[in-house]
Enzyme design. Structure first.
Site, PDB file in Angstrom:
ATOM      1  N   LYS A  76       0.866  -1.189   0.000  1.00 46.91           N
ATOM      2  CA  LYS A  76       0.000   0.000   0.000  1.00 46.91           C
ATOM      3  C   LYS A  76       0.897   1.232   0.000  1.00 46.91           C
ATOM      4  CE  LYS A  76      -3.829   1.888   2.824  1.00 46.91           C
ATOM      5  NZ  LYS A  76      -4.670   1.621   4.012  1.00 46.91           N
ATOM      6  N   SER A 151      -9.540   1.549   3.100  1.00 50.39           N
ATOM      7  CA  SER A 151      -8.689   2.321   2.227  1.00 50.39           C
ATOM      8  C   SER A 151      -7.645   1.489   1.473  1.00 50.39           C
ATOM      9  CB  SER A 151      -7.969   3.401   3.049  1.00 50.39           C
ATOM     10  OG  SER A 151      -7.168   2.812   4.052  1.00 50.39           O
ATOM     11  N   SER A 175      -9.733  -1.052   7.231  1.00 49.91           N
ATOM     12  CA  SER A 175      -9.215  -0.807   5.878  1.00 49.91           C
ATOM     13  C   SER A 175      -8.477  -1.964   5.229  1.00 49.91           C
ATOM     14  CB  SER A 175      -8.301   0.412   5.893  1.00 49.91           C
ATOM     15  OG  SER A 175      -9.079   1.572   5.796  1.00 49.91           O
TER      16      SER A 175
HETATM   17  N1  GLN Z   1     -13.335   4.191   6.571  1.00 49.64           N
HETATM   18  C1  GLN Z   1     -12.356   4.437   7.574  1.00 49.64           C
HETATM   19  C2  GLN Z   1     -12.012   5.891   7.565  1.00 49.64           C
HETATM   20  O1  GLN Z   1     -12.258   6.537   6.580  1.00 49.64           O
HETATM   21  C3  GLN Z   1     -11.159   3.555   7.275  1.00 49.64           C
HETATM   22  C4  GLN Z   1      -9.951   3.890   7.997  1.00 49.64           C
HETATM   23  C5  GLN Z   1      -8.855   2.856   7.913  1.00 49.64           C
HETATM   24  O2  GLN Z   1      -9.032   1.738   8.368  1.00 49.64           O
HETATM   25  N2  GLN Z   1      -7.705   3.299   7.424  1.00 49.64           N
HETATM   26  O3  GLN Z   1     -11.525   6.408   8.516  1.00 49.64           O
END
Ligand code: GLN
Length: 488
Positions: A76, A151, A175
């Site tokens: 990532k 994400s 995420s």
């Molecule tokens: N949907 C969560 C956010 O926007 C995901 C965050 C994550 O796990 N990085 O904060």
């Protein structure tokens, strides 16, 4: 079967038997990427020339001593890689080339893994669909009109599309697990502190955790063996012995106590098709000899609101380092330092990052701190207590990973909060620092569904054991997809 279809274990065995060379593996991976990534759009940067060089250096068998020797992996794009652009999918870091590797990247490199490239994500890991990448959205390989989740959506999509067998992502609220569920692959978030975060761009430091996305549980175990363990560079990494996770890959779970939380299964947003599949999985576990019982996590209903206070609060502090001075975008036109700070941040950050910085600054401001941040921290403790009570008599918790399957690109554009409600089942594990995995458990309306298994802190092995047992007794992880088409 073609080389790009194979997992790490199969690739290693072919390599050890001399049936293929590391170059052939790497060539097959890049061939696949060049064939499908213009549709999937999982990668932001490829490292083809270096990967080919590394593969050539491993052509003699006696050179291959590392745990990941010759094995392709991708990261990532918030995991720093020396000499290779690391953008966090943000204009702010569009041209940022780190001078160091994150600990997880160097551990994989030292184990002789071969980095293929860097994967798309929501900007700075804030988002749940990959639509918030500053560059372009990634598409779900099962249905190109749908999001891969986020994400770590680039990571899940690349693994699902057979562009790479394994990838590292990060998980602050879900995420890794949510995109893994949407893309029909395995996503494992270890306990907080199990894997070093050094060199990984921070979003919400008390919840961020690096983990693995793969097509099967055994590949997760192998990668975890490579990256887990105390890192002197990360003060929050735990000095707790790391077992050999592959020793938990036994399809036997007799006597294991599994709890399913009443509150999760009663969630009004839970798609009935997903509920049925997870209930079917619970029956399967019972057939396999596990003891299944209902449990309660009464404070879990507050997990999302608590997360959306603590997450932005920490983000507002972590984003402060992007000021146009130390690294990242700088406004060169400004004629004073304050304008330079403001313009660099205004031009570098996308709307969601700005929103979180404002939100976080507000909940930490004097006058609001007690009402929001401190209160949220107290409720976070109650959420953790719920888990402690349950784990006093239960080994693992089983839940759906998400209440729905992957939604359509653009469907939730004006409704960010609703889209993030898809983390309602995953976020509690981050607040409590627990290990949790999402594994494929079937299809609802032709789209993959994930089941989540949560363990007690530092009990990754048991989570892997239950996941592996399910995998070995079900066909779901073996379905092949045609990009954008039906399962074969
Ligand atoms: N949907 C969560 C956010 O926007 C995901 C965050 C994550 O796990 N990085 O904060």
């Amino acid at each position: 079967m073609e080389l790009h279809e194979l997992g790490l274990y199969e690739l290693q065995s072919k390599l050890n038997q001399g049936e293929v060379s590391p170059q052939e593996i790497i060539n097959a991976i890049f061939k696949r990427i060049h064939e499908v990534d213009d549709k999937v759009k999982a990668f932001l940067t490829l490292d083809e020339e270096n990967a080919i060089k590394k593969a050539a250096a491993l052509c003699k068998g006696e050179n291959r001593t590392g745990l990941m020797a010759g094995m392709p992996f991708a990261l990532k794009d918030l995991i720093c890689t020396r000499g290779l652009r690391t953008t966090c999918a943000s204009r702010m870091l569009e041209n940022f080339i780190p001078t160091y590797d994150a600990t997880v990247a160097s551990r994989l490199n030292n184990a002789q893994g071969i980095l293929i490239g860097k994967l798309n994500m929501d900007e700075f890991a804030m988002g749940c669909s990959n639509e918030l990448s500053a560059f372009f959205p990634t598409h779900n390989p099962w249905d190109l009109n749908r999001v891969p989740g986020g994400s770590s959506g680039g990571a899940a999509a690349a693994v699902a599309a057979r562009e790479v067998p394994v990838a590292l992502g990060s998980d602050t609220a879900g995420s890794i697990r949510q995109p893994a569920a949407y893309c029909g692959v395995v996503g494992f978030k270890p306990s907080y502190g199990r894997v070093s975060r050094w060199g990984v761009a921070a979003y919400a430091s008390s919840m961020d955790q690096v983990g693995v996305i793969a097509r099967n549980v055994e590949d997760c175990a192998l990668v975890l063996n490579t990256i887990a363990g105390k890192d002197p560079l990360d003060g929050t990494s735990a000095d707790i012995e790391v077992p050999d996770y592959t020793s938990y890959l036994i399809p036997d779970i007799k006597g294991l106590r599994l709890g399913y939380p009443r509150e999760f299964f009663a969630q009004p947003a839970l798609d009935p098709g997903i509920k049925d599949l997870v209930e079917e999985a619970l029956r399967k576990y019972e057939d396999m000899g596990a003891i299944v019982e209902e449990i309660s996590l009464p404070y879990s209903e507050y997990a999302l609101p608590v997360y959306y206070i603590i997450g932005p609060a920490e983000a507002s502090a972590n984003m402060a380092c992007y000021d146009g001075v130390r690294f990242g975008l700088r406004d060169l036109e400004a004629d004073n330092v304050l304008d330079m700070y403001c313009n660099s941040r205004a031009n570098g950050f996308g709307d969601e990052v700005k929103r979180r910085v404002m939100w976080g600054t507000y909940v930490l401001s004097s006058g609001q701190y007690e009402a929001y941040y401190l209160k949220a921290m107290k409720v976070r403790r109650l959420i953790k207590n719920d888990f402690d009570n349950v784990f006093a008599h239960i080994d693992l918790i089983i839940t759906p990973t998400t209440p729905t399957t992957a939604f359509k690109l653009g469907e939730k554009n004006n409704d960010f909060l609703t889209s993030c409600k898809n983390e309602v089942f995953t976020v509690s594990a981050n607040l409590a620092g627990l290990p949790a995995i999402s594994i494929p458990c079937g299809f609802s309306d032709g789209l993959p569904v994930g089941m989540q298994i949560i363990g007690s802190a530092f009990n990754e092995g048991k989570v892997l054991q239950a996941a592996y047992a399910f995998q070995q007794n079900t066909p779901y992880h073996q379905y092949k997809l045609q990009i954008g088409g039906e399962q074969k």
